[in-house]
Write an enzyme that holds these catalytic residues in place. Structure first.
Site, PDB file in Angstrom:
ATOM      1  N   ASP A 233     -30.564   5.594  10.007  1.00  0.00           N
ATOM      2  CA  ASP A 233     -29.854   6.475  10.189  1.00  0.00           C
ATOM      3  C   ASP A 233     -29.094   6.792   8.993  1.00  0.00           C
ATOM      4  O   ASP A 233     -28.207   5.590   8.430  1.00  0.00           O
ATOM      5  CB  ASP A 233     -28.551   6.207  11.145  1.00  0.00           C
ATOM      6  CG  ASP A 233     -28.354   7.422  12.099  1.00  0.00           C
ATOM      7  OD1 ASP A 233     -28.520   8.512  11.442  1.00  0.00           O
ATOM      8  OD2 ASP A 233     -28.319   7.270  13.204  1.00  0.00           O
TER       9      ASP A 233
ATOM     10  N   ASP B 176     -28.921   1.325  14.122  1.00  0.00           N
ATOM     11  CA  ASP B 176     -27.709   2.058  14.068  1.00  0.00           C
ATOM     12  C   ASP B 176     -26.520   1.323  14.550  1.00  0.00           C
ATOM     13  O   ASP B 176     -26.874   0.021  14.972  1.00  0.00           O
ATOM     14  CB  ASP B 176     -27.626   3.244  15.050  1.00  0.00           C
ATOM     15  CG  ASP B 176     -26.697   4.304  14.678  1.00  0.00           C
ATOM     16  OD1 ASP B 176     -26.133   4.330  13.342  1.00  0.00           O
ATOM     17  OD2 ASP B 176     -26.402   5.205  15.301  1.00  0.00           O
TER      18      ASP B 176
ATOM     19  N   CYS C 273       0.905  -1.125  -0.036  1.00  0.00           N
ATOM     20  CA  CYS C 273      -0.006  -0.082  -0.066  1.00  0.00           C
ATOM     21  C   CYS C 273       0.850   1.267  -0.027  1.00  0.00           C
ATOM     22  O   CYS C 273       0.399   2.417  -0.230  1.00  0.00           O
ATOM     23  CB  CYS C 273      -1.118  -0.089   0.980  1.00  0.00           C
ATOM     24  SG  CYS C 273      -0.169   0.074   2.727  1.00  0.00           S
TER      25      CYS C 273
END
Length: 292
Positions: free
Chosen positions: A196, A133, A55
């Site tokens: 949400d 949530d 990465c």
DNA sequence: GCGACAG
DNA sequence: ATCTTGTCGC
């Protein structure tokens, strides 16, 4: 499909050869959508195989070196060993862009468009309301579902844990949270869900409240702090001459499934007047004890 | 340089 | 949402 996202990101980054770099945005494009650039960075920040998945070869679109979990100096040093120099804020290297990709985000988009055709915007029956949530720590997710009766008395609380299958990527939130929703809503009937996030106020008219409403075959309403689609006209939000939701104060409301625009407004207003009822409860519950 | 950016 | 490996537009 969802569970391929982290692995596809790592598989794309693994293709960048020594001596070359790519950018967060180009990796995101290879995933299927440039909006995922930040999600790619998020995935790399928790790269589980730092040797195998290089990465450090991923940099900003303007070739600034970008961040690194082990410090930018270490990123610079790793690139240096590969013959890539980083001077006055920009790396000097050839940019790799010949990715072999499964375009998982493109396939997820297609699925959203297909699901949007199944959304029902007429009123359905319910006798309970639920708030759902999720909270996160790295890939670790805790979900909470709070079920109340119409008097806002708590009937049932459910929580559950899961390993999140993809990073947060704008407009794909539903995929990230659906697995926990399905787990927690199992066996429930007659519940209208507050979610949400957005309902049809979404670029492909299929926000997380739509995905969850469809999955549970139940009414669902999206409650969000910002808008993913449309223009605000007074207290209504329009997209191409059609209303897709509401703006009430700093909250956006849109139907997810089996509710009309009017009902979604009426119910949400009732709820916001009570400090957001089951959504607030679910939010609190999801945030505590985030380790099992 | 600051705000957007569903969460 | 978390606690910071982005990009774009103003």
């Amino acid at each position: 499909m969802v569970e391929e996202v982290y692995e596809e990101i790592y598989s794309l980054v693994r293709q960048i050869p020594e001596g070359m770099v790519s950018t967060y945005k180009r990796v995101a494009e290879a995933l299927g959508d440039p909006i995922a650039a930040r999600g790619v960075a998020e995935a790399l920040s928790i790269n589980p195989r730092p040797i195998d998945v290089p990465c450090h070869r991923v940099v900003h679109e303007d070739l600034r070196i970008g961040g690194f979990r082990f410090g930018v100096e270490e990123k610079k040093s790793l690139l240096g060993k590969e013959g890539v120099s980083a001077e006055n804020g920009a790396v000097r290297a050839e940019i790799f862009d010949d990715f072999k990709s499964g375009m998982v985000l493109k396939r997820m988009q297609a699925q959203q468009m297909e699901m949007s055709g199944n959304v029902d915007l007429s009123d359905g029956d319910f006798d309970l309301i639920g708030g759902f949530d999720v909270s996160y720590r790295d890939r670790f997710a805790k979900g909470a579902l709070c079920v109340m009766n119409r008097r806002l008395e708590v009937i049932e609380l459910r929580t559950g844990y899961a390993l999140s299958s993809m990073p947060y990527i704008p407009t794909y939130l539903g995929f990230r949270e659906l697995p926990l929703f399905e787990k927690l809503s199992e066996g429930l009937e007659g519940v209208l869900y507050f979610i949400d996030g957005n309902g049809i106020m979404h670029p492909r008219l299929c926000g997380s409240a739509c995905m969850m409403g469809l999955s549970a075959d139940s009414p669902a309403i999206g409650i969000a702090k910002s808008r993913l689609l449309g223009t605000v006209e007074g207290e209504a939000v329009f997209y191409e001459d059609r209303q897709i939701g509401w703006k009430r104060g700093n909250t956006f409301i849109s139907p997810g499934n089996r509710v009309t625009l009017q009902t979604s407004l009426d119910l949400a207003e009732g709820l916001l007047g009570h400090g957001a009822g089951p959504l607030r409860m679910a939010h609190r519950l999801a945030r505590i004890n985030r380790q099992p």
